[in-house]
Design an enzyme around this catalytic site. Structure first.
Site, PDB file in Angstrom:
ATOM      1  N   GLY A  59       0.757  -1.158   0.242  1.00  0.00           N
ATOM      2  CA  GLY A  59       0.155  -0.021   0.093  1.00  0.00           C
ATOM      3  C   GLY A  59       0.861   1.169  -0.062  1.00  0.00           C
ATOM      4  N   CYS A  86       5.366  -6.419   1.284  1.00  0.00           N
ATOM      5  CA  CYS A  86       5.643  -4.954   1.146  1.00  0.00           C
ATOM      6  C   CYS A  86       5.389  -4.022   2.318  1.00  0.00           C
ATOM      7  CB  CYS A  86       5.215  -4.466  -0.257  1.00  0.00           C
ATOM      8  SG  CYS A  86       5.920  -3.164  -0.539  1.00  0.00           S
ATOM      9  N   TYR A  87       4.374  -3.362   1.992  1.00  0.00           N
ATOM     10  CA  TYR A  87       3.795  -2.451   3.343  1.00  0.00           C
ATOM     11  C   TYR A  87       3.362  -3.319   4.536  1.00  0.00           C
ATOM     12  CZ  TYR A  87       1.102   0.491   6.268  1.00  0.00           C
ATOM     13  OH  TYR A  87       0.546   1.177   7.474  1.00  0.00           O
ATOM     14  N   HIS A 175       7.053  -8.472  -4.239  1.00  0.00           N
ATOM     15  CA  HIS A 175       5.531  -8.624  -4.667  1.00  0.00           C
ATOM     16  C   HIS A 175       5.614  -9.982  -5.100  1.00  0.00           C
ATOM     17  CE1 HIS A 175       3.793  -4.913  -3.736  1.00  0.00           C
ATOM     18  NE2 HIS A 175       4.719  -4.493  -3.804  1.00  0.00           N
ATOM     19  N   GLU A 177       2.811 -11.621  -6.030  1.00  0.00           N
ATOM     20  CA  GLU A 177       1.774 -11.882  -6.680  1.00  0.00           C
ATOM     21  C   GLU A 177       1.714 -11.344  -8.068  1.00  0.00           C
ATOM     22  OE1 GLU A 177       2.534  -9.609  -4.340  1.00  0.00           O
ATOM     23  OE2 GLU A 177       1.383  -7.758  -4.292  1.00  0.00           O
ATOM     24  N   ASP A 233     -20.047 -11.140 -18.842  1.00  0.00           N
ATOM     25  CA  ASP A 233     -20.371 -10.782 -17.602  1.00  0.00           C
ATOM     26  C   ASP A 233     -22.084 -11.126 -17.674  1.00  0.00           C
ATOM     27  OD1 ASP A 233     -17.949 -10.345 -16.776  1.00  0.00           O
ATOM     28  OD2 ASP A 233     -18.453  -8.118 -16.456  1.00  0.00           O
ATOM     29  N   LYS A 375     -12.870 -11.791 -13.045  1.00  0.00           N
ATOM     30  CA  LYS A 375     -13.297 -12.047 -14.551  1.00  0.00           C
ATOM     31  C   LYS A 375     -12.686 -13.404 -14.961  1.00  0.00           C
ATOM     32  CE  LYS A 375     -14.682  -9.594 -18.090  1.00  0.00           C
ATOM     33  NZ  LYS A 375     -15.633  -8.576 -18.066  1.00  0.00           N
TER      34      LYS A 375
END
Ligand code: XMP
Length: 519
Positions: A59, A86-87, A175, A177, A233, A375
């Protein structure tokens, strides 16, 4: 707050990073249910029984400021494994008495290589001789908190991976991710299955069965109305609800005249004939094009299109009696984005996600079966509902359609020209196996005419701009690198076949600094 009490999960605390969603997706892709909460929501949480692990996201805040977002310290006493990213790492270090420095000398952006310092369950099968990771931080932990050990460092920061020696608490400065980190998923795998010991509990086809049952239970014999656009969607929503309640679902397709060539009528036929849905097609194209003739500002156009859409939909819906529910394709990222990690109430949901505010005016109850899904997961759901690939893997298309791809005022003549150019472009992508490599592609019509020469005569016609980008979620994007051959062919085909265009340009900007759409 969206929190499912009954399901075992990994909780992700969102400290406002743009990429927190990617943590959620990584966990779900490993077959484990995850939910994302803000620090404020976490504070209110009473029941931790089903929480098998907590991940603290990155963040923009700094723990060196006077005020910074945090977690209740009692969380560390609950014996729930915690991973800070991280944060999240800096927060753990701060709360355990480490030292964090906002330093220009320790900041790292981009690639870095890890150097192993000690063994850890977290880094099993992850740390190699040279492990490439992706960094994006200013502050750094410069003094190890009490009872922690260093697992890995980089040349620039000594405390890149740390681990508590007695508790299941871990922190990584990089990170895992993002795809730029080599094999980052292994970090999540180790955290989930070796450390949290959570069992796989999330797969999309079994969710389909749960959703269908839930819809039946909620709707009973009432009627549901749904605006079907033919995007993935709304198509998945329609198929799901149709499986649950059949003819009591009424789908309305509003043709604004601003769709791609043939696309709307094709979609109508597919849903009517192939899937046997109760679909009503309303041709409102004349109305839309009449209103847009003298409007050139992008925001004004969006508003006019949105308002008209509501009017047309509303007047059609009134013709049916006993409608109790309105179905919408709201996705999990829409829910996450609509709240803010800093606690502010500003809604960031794009207006198209609630069909321009229909529910408030029309007093329907909402039914949003996709609100737990990302998604990619919606596409897996689509596949398990036999949604044809042409729709399931369709590029995103903006609600206002070609209205925001014709720069300046919109006329029927311009729509026709753009539809033809776009049709050629998209078909070339499909024929050359490029469509699925690209996140979104389209043709736009610029509001300028330029001189050309065709045969012996001078022409004075529009410029067509082509845009094709790769992206993960539309937040950032890179332009697609076409071969010169492809660009030659596409430019030739468009200029030779579309009357009204004598020049083709390719947009080579990424997002940021540009956006994906032009308006
Ligand atoms: P931008 O242009 O902001 O687009 O980089 C990001 C993604 O959002 C889509 N987009 C819209 N979708 N209504 C929509 O339904 C809109 O007004 C709208 N504006 C942009 C865009 O196509 C891209 O996928």
């Amino acid at each position: 707050m969206r929190f499912q009490k009954e399901r075992e999960k990994i909780l992700i605390v969102d400290f406002g990073s743009q990429i927190t969603k990617l943590i959620g997706r990584n966990i779900r892709e490993l077959g484990v249910y995850s939910e994302i909460l803000t620090p404020q929501e976490l504070k209110k949480l009473k029941n931790f029984e089903k929480i098998k692990g907590v991940i603290l996201s990155g963040g923009p805040s700094s723990v060196t400021s006077k005020k910074f977002p945090t977690i209740p310290k009692q969380l560390f006493e609950k014996k729930i494994p915690i991973l800070g990213i991280c944060y999240g790492l800096q927060l753990i270090a701060k709360l355990f008495g480490g030292k964090i420095k906002p330093s220009k000398t320790t900041r790292e952006f981009g690639r870095a290589y890890l150097i192993k310092k000690s063994s850890s369950l977290l880094t099993k099968n992850f740390l190699k001789k040279k492990t490439l990771v992706w960094m994006s931080h200013e502050d750094a932990v410069v003094k190890l908190p009490l009872n922690f050990k260093v697992v890995a460092s980089t040349n620039n920061s000594k405390l890149t991976i740390i681990e508590h020696q007695n508790k299941n608490i871990y922190g990584v400065q990089f990170h895992p991710e993002v795809t730029h980190t080599n094999n980052g998923k292994q970090i999540f795998k180790n955290f989930l299955f070796l450390i949290c010991k959570i069992k796989k509990n999330w797969n999309i086809p079994s969710q389909k069965i749960r959703l269908i049952k839930e819809i039946r239970k909620k709707v009973k014999n009432a009627k549901v109305i749904c605006a079907l656009s033919g995007g993935v969607d709304s198509s998945v929503v329609a198929l799901l609800i149709n499986r649950a309640i059949k003819k009591n679902l009424i789908c309305i397709m509003v043709d604004t005249g601003l769709m791609r060539k043939n696309e709307f009528k094709d979609t109508y036929r597919i849903f009517k004939k192939r899937y046997k849905l109760n679909v009503k097609l309303i041709d409102a194209s004349k109305l839309f094009l009449k209103k847009l003739k003298y409007i050139s500002g992008p925001e004004k156009k969006r508003k006019v299109i949105g308002k008209l859409f509501i009017r047309v939909f509303e007047s059609e819906a009134k013709k049916y009696r006993n409608i109790k529910f309105l179905a919408q394709g709201t996705l999990y990222p829409d829910i996450i984005e609509s709240r803010s990690s800093t606690g502010s109430k500003t809604s960031k949901i794009k207006s198209h996600h609630n069909v321009g505010g229909l529910p408030k005016k029309m007093k329907f109850k909402l039914i949003e079966p996709l609100k737990d899904f990302f998604k990619d997961e919606v596409r897996i759901l689509g596949r398990s509902l036999n949604l044809i690939n042409k729709i399931n893997f369709k590029h995103p298309f903006p609600g206002p359609g070609l209205g925001i791809r014709i720069i300046g005022n919109v006329t029927p003549e311009k729509v026709k020209i753009l539809q033809e150019a776009d049709f050629i472009f998209i078909n070339e992508l499909i024929e050359n196996n490029l469509y699925n490599k690209i996140w979104q592609a389209y043709a736009a019509l610029l509001p300028i005419k330029t001189v050309g020469v065709m045969g012996d005569s001078r022409t004075y016609e529009y410029v067509c701009l082509l845009r094709a980008v790769t992206s993960q979620d539309g937040m950032t994007a890179d332009y697609f690198n076409f071969s010169k051959n492809f660009l030659d062919r596409i430019s030739n085909r468009i200029v030779n076949n579309v009357k009204g265009i004598n020049r083709v340009v390719y947009d080579i900007t990424s997002k940021p600094p540009s956006t994906i759409e032009l308006e």
